[in-house]
Write a protein that holds these residues in place. Structure first.
Motif, PDB file in Angstrom:
ATOM      1  N   GLY A   1       0.816  -1.203   0.000  1.00 29.97           N
ATOM      2  CA  GLY A   1       0.000   0.000   0.000  1.00 29.97           C
ATOM      3  C   GLY A   1       0.842   1.241   0.000  1.00 29.97           C
ATOM      4  N   GLN A   2       0.731   1.985   1.062  1.00 28.06           N
ATOM      5  CA  GLN A   2       1.462   3.245   1.201  1.00 28.06           C
ATOM      6  C   GLN A   2       2.619   3.043   2.169  1.00 28.06           C
ATOM      7  N   ILE A   3       3.754   3.690   1.886  1.00 26.75           N
ATOM      8  CA  ILE A   3       4.921   3.532   2.748  1.00 26.75           C
ATOM      9  C   ILE A   3       5.602   4.888   2.918  1.00 26.75           C
ATOM     10  N   ASP A   4       6.155   5.122   4.101  1.00 22.52           N
ATOM     11  CA  ASP A   4       6.863   6.373   4.388  1.00 22.52           C
ATOM     12  C   ASP A   4       8.231   6.363   3.725  1.00 22.52           C
ATOM     13  N   VAL A   5       8.629   7.495   3.189  1.00 25.62           N
ATOM     14  CA  VAL A   5       9.926   7.627   2.547  1.00 25.62           C
ATOM     15  C   VAL A   5      11.045   7.359   3.554  1.00 25.62           C
ATOM     16  N   SER A   6      10.849   7.779   4.797  1.00 22.10           N
ATOM     17  CA  SER A   6      11.881   7.539   5.818  1.00 22.10           C
ATOM     18  C   SER A   6      12.082   6.045   6.056  1.00 22.10           C
ATOM     19  N   ASP A   7      11.000   5.262   5.996  1.00 23.05           N
ATOM     20  CA  ASP A   7      11.122   3.804   6.141  1.00 23.05           C
ATOM     21  C   ASP A   7      11.888   3.206   4.966  1.00 23.05           C
ATOM     22  N   VAL A   8      11.610   3.712   3.766  1.00 24.24           N
ATOM     23  CA  VAL A   8      12.315   3.239   2.575  1.00 24.24           C
ATOM     24  C   VAL A   8      13.798   3.566   2.694  1.00 24.24           C
ATOM     25  N   ALA A   9      14.122   4.797   3.113  1.00 26.28           N
ATOM     26  CA  ALA A   9      15.518   5.204   3.267  1.00 26.28           C
ATOM     27  C   ALA A   9      16.224   4.351   4.314  1.00 26.28           C
TER      28      ALA A   9
ATOM     29  N   GLN B   1      14.875  11.666  -2.376  1.00 25.40           N
ATOM     30  CA  GLN B   1      14.095  12.892  -2.553  1.00 25.40           C
ATOM     31  C   GLN B   1      14.449  13.622  -3.847  1.00 25.40           C
ATOM     32  N   GLN B   2      15.729  13.680  -4.162  1.00 25.62           N
ATOM     33  CA  GLN B   2      16.164  14.499  -5.290  1.00 25.62           C
ATOM     34  C   GLN B   2      16.203  13.765  -6.622  1.00 25.62           C
ATOM     35  N   THR B   3      16.374  12.460  -6.598  1.00 25.82           N
ATOM     36  CA  THR B   3      16.583  11.731  -7.850  1.00 25.82           C
ATOM     37  C   THR B   3      15.550  10.640  -8.094  1.00 25.82           C
ATOM     38  N   HIS B   4      15.536   9.656  -7.232  1.00 23.46           N
ATOM     39  CA  HIS B   4      14.806   8.416  -7.521  1.00 23.46           C
ATOM     40  C   HIS B   4      13.293   8.554  -7.436  1.00 23.46           C
ATOM     41  N   LEU B   5      12.788   9.172  -6.394  1.00 25.77           N
ATOM     42  CA  LEU B   5      11.336   9.330  -6.273  1.00 25.77           C
ATOM     43  C   LEU B   5      10.758  10.216  -7.378  1.00 25.77           C
TER      44      LEU B   5
ATOM     45  N   GLU C   1       3.142   7.079  -6.860  1.00 26.07           N
ATOM     46  CA  GLU C   1       2.540   8.372  -6.558  1.00 26.07           C
ATOM     47  C   GLU C   1       3.240   8.846  -5.291  1.00 26.07           C
ATOM     48  N   TYR C   2       3.867   9.995  -5.369  1.00 25.23           N
ATOM     49  CA  TYR C   2       4.676  10.520  -4.277  1.00 25.23           C
ATOM     50  C   TYR C   2       3.995  11.745  -3.691  1.00 25.23           C
ATOM     51  N   ASP C   3       3.682  11.686  -2.406  1.00 26.05           N
ATOM     52  CA  ASP C   3       3.113  12.819  -1.683  1.00 26.05           C
ATOM     53  C   ASP C   3       4.261  13.512  -0.966  1.00 26.05           C
ATOM     54  N   SER C   4       4.749  14.603  -1.555  1.00 27.52           N
ATOM     55  CA  SER C   4       5.923  15.278  -1.001  1.00 27.52           C
ATOM     56  C   SER C   4       5.619  15.973   0.323  1.00 27.52           C
ATOM     57  N   ASP C   5       4.368  16.280   0.602  1.00 31.27           N
ATOM     58  CA  ASP C   5       4.017  16.900   1.885  1.00 31.27           C
ATOM     59  C   ASP C   5       4.012  15.863   3.011  1.00 31.27           C
TER      60      ASP C   5
ATOM     61  N   LYS D   1       5.353  12.908   2.712  1.00 32.62           N
ATOM     62  CA  LYS D   1       6.559  12.081   2.547  1.00 32.62           C
ATOM     63  C   LYS D   1       6.202  10.599   2.498  1.00 32.62           C
ATOM     64  N   THR D   2       5.198  10.279   1.676  1.00 30.05           N
ATOM     65  CA  THR D   2       4.783   8.891   1.495  1.00 30.05           C
ATOM     66  C   THR D   2       4.732   8.566   0.004  1.00 30.05           C
ATOM     67  N   ILE D   3       4.831   7.290  -0.300  1.00 26.09           N
ATOM     68  CA  ILE D   3       4.686   6.820  -1.679  1.00 26.09           C
ATOM     69  C   ILE D   3       3.685   5.677  -1.707  1.00 26.09           C
ATOM     70  N   GLN D   4       3.063   5.519  -2.858  1.00 24.14           N
ATOM     71  CA  GLN D   4       2.160   4.397  -3.083  1.00 24.14           C
ATOM     72  C   GLN D   4       2.269   4.015  -4.558  1.00 24.14           C
ATOM     73  N   PRO D   5       1.782   2.833  -4.923  1.00 20.73           N
ATOM     74  CA  PRO D   5       1.903   2.395  -6.316  1.00 20.73           C
ATOM     75  C   PRO D   5       1.197   3.347  -7.281  1.00 20.73           C
TER      76      PRO D   5
END
Length: 167
Positions: A37-45, A71-75, A85-89, A91-95
């Motif tokens: 589902g949805q995952i936090d960017v910090s968890d991915v990092a 943040q700057q390249t891959h997402l 789908e990246y929610d920059s506010d 800081k989550t991503i989903q398929p």
């Protein structure tokens, strides 16, 4: 080699290989698939930094480096290719729309192919069992023609293969 955002046509195979050609982008897709589902960017990092590090706990400078590169390249690239789908506010991503297309190429996500192979193996074993039982002369199955049984099993395997190729 990014594609246009919001395009409706599928990604070309070369585009998928470009996306997955980077270890961190491939890890993002794998982690998102595992989460479902949805995952936090910090968890991915954190996960990527842990994979890249041979020490525990993960060095803070490595975590920061991974986080910044995400943040700057891959997402942004994965978002542009509509893989996520990246929610920059938040800081989550989903398929995204093309996530499933890309996931097909990631190791360990060939479940559909294994199910088809299991079906084919089951059909072949059933066909062999019928032929063996007919050969033993058992009353219930001795009326079956072993050649007809073999042809039917081959037709089922062939039809299943054709369906998978056309799907």
């Amino acid at each position: 080699m990014s594609v246009q955002t919001n395009r409706a046509d599928p990604l070309a195979e070369s585009e998928v290989f470009h996306i997955l050609g980077n270890d961190r982008r491939r890890a993002i897709v794998q982690l998102l698939a595992e989460d479902g589902g949805q995952i936090d960017v910090s968890d991915v990092a954190t996960e990527i930094a842990a994979t890249e590090s041979d020490t525990t706990p993960v060095p803070n400078n490595l975590y920061k480096s991974v986080y910044v590169s995400l943040q700057q390249t891959h997402l942004p690239q994965l978002e542009e290719d509509d893989v996520i789908e990246y929610d920059s506010d938040a800081k989550t991503i989903q398929p995204g729309r093309h996530f499933a297309e890309v996931l097909q190429y990631v190791d360990g996500h060939a479940d559909d192919h294994s199910r088809v192979l299991q079906l084919h193996l089951g059909c072949c074993l059933l066909g062999l069992a019928i032929i063996a039982l007919v050969g033993l002369g058992l009353p219930v199955v001795s009326a079956l023609d072993p050649i007809l049984s073999s042809v039917l099993v081959l037709l089922v395997v062939g039809a299943s293969s054709l369906y998978q190729l056309l799907a």
